[in-house]
Design a protein around this motif. Structure first.
Motif, PDB file in Angstrom:
ATOM      1  N   UNK A  84      31.185 -13.289  59.585  1.00 47.37           N
ATOM      2  CA  UNK A  84      30.338 -12.248  59.008  1.00 47.37           C
ATOM      3  C   UNK A  84      30.078 -11.164  60.045  1.00 47.37           C
ATOM      4  N   UNK A  85      30.274  -9.931  59.648  1.00 43.84           N
ATOM      5  CA  UNK A  85      29.940  -8.786  60.493  1.00 43.84           C
ATOM      6  C   UNK A  85      28.929  -7.941  59.737  1.00 43.84           C
ATOM      7  N   UNK A  86      27.744  -7.810  60.309  1.00 46.43           N
ATOM      8  CA  UNK A  86      26.701  -6.998  59.683  1.00 46.43           C
ATOM      9  C   UNK A  86      26.837  -5.565  60.187  1.00 46.43           C
ATOM     10  N   UNK A  87      27.036  -4.636  59.254  1.00 45.29           N
ATOM     11  CA  UNK A  87      27.160  -3.226  59.595  1.00 45.29           C
ATOM     12  C   UNK A  87      25.764  -2.624  59.746  1.00 45.29           C
ATOM     13  N   UNK A  88      25.638  -1.496  60.445  1.00 45.50           N
ATOM     14  CA  UNK A  88      24.327  -0.833  60.534  1.00 45.50           C
ATOM     15  C   UNK A  88      23.834  -0.443  59.139  1.00 45.50           C
ATOM     16  N   UNK A  89      22.529  -0.616  58.913  1.00 45.01           N
ATOM     17  CA  UNK A  89      22.009  -0.274  57.587  1.00 45.01           C
ATOM     18  C   UNK A  89      21.820   1.234  57.468  1.00 45.01           C
ATOM     19  N   UNK A  90      21.747   1.671  56.211  1.00 45.99           N
ATOM     20  CA  UNK A  90      21.595   3.096  55.913  1.00 45.99           C
ATOM     21  C   UNK A  90      20.479   3.278  54.899  1.00 45.99           C
ATOM     22  N   UNK A  91      19.766   4.373  55.018  1.00 48.98           N
ATOM     23  CA  UNK A  91      18.752   4.752  54.044  1.00 48.98           C
ATOM     24  C   UNK A  91      19.400   5.721  53.059  1.00 48.98           C
ATOM     25  N   UNK A  92      19.381   5.378  51.762  1.00 52.50           N
ATOM     26  CA  UNK A  92      19.885   6.275  50.722  1.00 52.50           C
ATOM     27  C   UNK A  92      18.685   7.010  50.140  1.00 52.50           C
TER      28      UNK A  92
END
Length: 106
Positions: A84-92
């Motif tokens: 599992x690779x967690x990508x940086x989160x983004x605010x939509x």
């Protein structure tokens, strides 16, 4: 893990509602998950498309930054035997949601 088994895993989890590819209508409550085959699982080599089976993407949607739910999602996927690779989160901003992507390889 094939897509059928991965779908069963996603439907059995208790984090929130889950849907393959998209929801017809966005769920009223968050968090929720959207999953599917990772679009990066197809690449080109020697002028031919190469498909990498067992590559999935899971999107976690939350109202605000929620490290506990992110960790719960990560652990669920890792316990299934995935890398599992967690990508940086983004605010939509338009939808008012945080989106965290998890890339999964079996």
């Amino acid at each position: 893990m094939d897509l059928r088994n991965f779908s069963a895993l996603m439907q059995a989890q208790t984090i929130g509602p889950a849907a393959y590819d998209h929801f017809t209508e966005e769920p009223a409550t968050r968090p929720y998950l959207v999953y599917g085959e990772d679009p990066r699982s197809i690449f080109w080599a020697d002028n031919q498309p190469i498909y990498m089976p067992g590559a999935y993407a899971v999107l976690l949607y939350t109202d605000k930054k929620n490290p506990a739910t992110e960790r719960l999602t990560y652990d669920l996927l890792a316990e299934s035997g995935a890398i599992v690779i967690q990508q940086p989160d983004e605010w939509e901003n338009e939808r008012g949601v945080f989106v965290t992507e998890f890339s999964i390889r079996y």
